[in-house]
Scaffold this motif. Structure first.
Motif: not given
Length: 194
Positions: A36-44, A46-48, A51-54, A167-177
């Motif tokens: 639970g704590g690990g998932a919470l830290l991972t999501n925080l 990813k949010l910062s 990331s493409i998903y959380i 790479p780059n938390a998926g910021k450069d990805i397109r929906s088609q990809d």
């Protein structure tokens, strides 16, 4: 008036039972903190990073809030194991346990609504295609609704693993990809299935 421990002889079977329950509670606390704590830290994280998903569970924070409940119950069991339990100590510990259990329930109710609103405000959309249908499973939120591909549930784990490796938390990805990757994974699954 001083409190006295309840001095009754404790059988070996009772001691083994107390020890077993202490170990179970310890394992439960470890599970909550580790997963639970690990998932919470991972999501925080990813949010910062944007990331493409959380993948957010509505139980991470409430279970952490409820941890003192398990510590209080463990304390009572240790007192019983060592034959040091007094009625006052047991009652105080049980009050603490019930208080934190109720707090966890209240936090769970509030947290579910708060998380949904917060992630929506940050631009994320819930994606049921990537979320597991199991009870208490986390809900997957994607940065853009276009990333949530219809009929991709059978390859959801593979898609999320692929997104994690971007790479780059998926910021450069397109929906088609994303759509192409899902189609590729579905083809591989269908080929391997026959």
């Amino acid at each position: 008036m001083t409190e006295k421990a309840i001095q009754q002889p404790i059988s070996i079977a009772a001691r083994l039972n107390y020890l077993f329950y202490i170990l179970v509670l310890g394992a439960l606390v470890f599970f909550i903190i580790w997963f639970g704590g690990g998932a919470l830290l991972t999501n925080l994280s990813k949010l910062s990073n944007g990331s493409i998903y959380i993948s957010v569970s509505s139980w991470d924070v409430p279970l952490i809030v409820g941890l003192p409940c398990f510590f209080a119950l463990g304390y009572v069991l240790v007192l019983r194991l060592l034959n040091l339990a007094s009625e006052q100590r047991v009652q105080q510990s049980l009050k603490i346990a019930v208080s934190f259990a109720l707090a966890a329930i209240v936090v769970r109710l509030l947290y579910g609504f708060t998380v949904a609103g917060f992630l929506s405000h940050k631009g994320y959309s819930s994606c049921w295609q990537y979320s597991s249908p199991q009870v208490m499973s986390p809900t997957v939120w994607v940065k853009s609704p276009d990333f949530c591909i219809v009929n991709s549930g059978s390859v959801r784990k593979e898609v999320l693993s692929w997104m994690d490796a971007l790479p780059n938390a998926g910021k450069d990805i397109r929906s088609q990809d994303v759509e192409n990757k899902v189609a590729e994974l579905l083809r591989q699954t269908n080929t391997e299935g026959y």
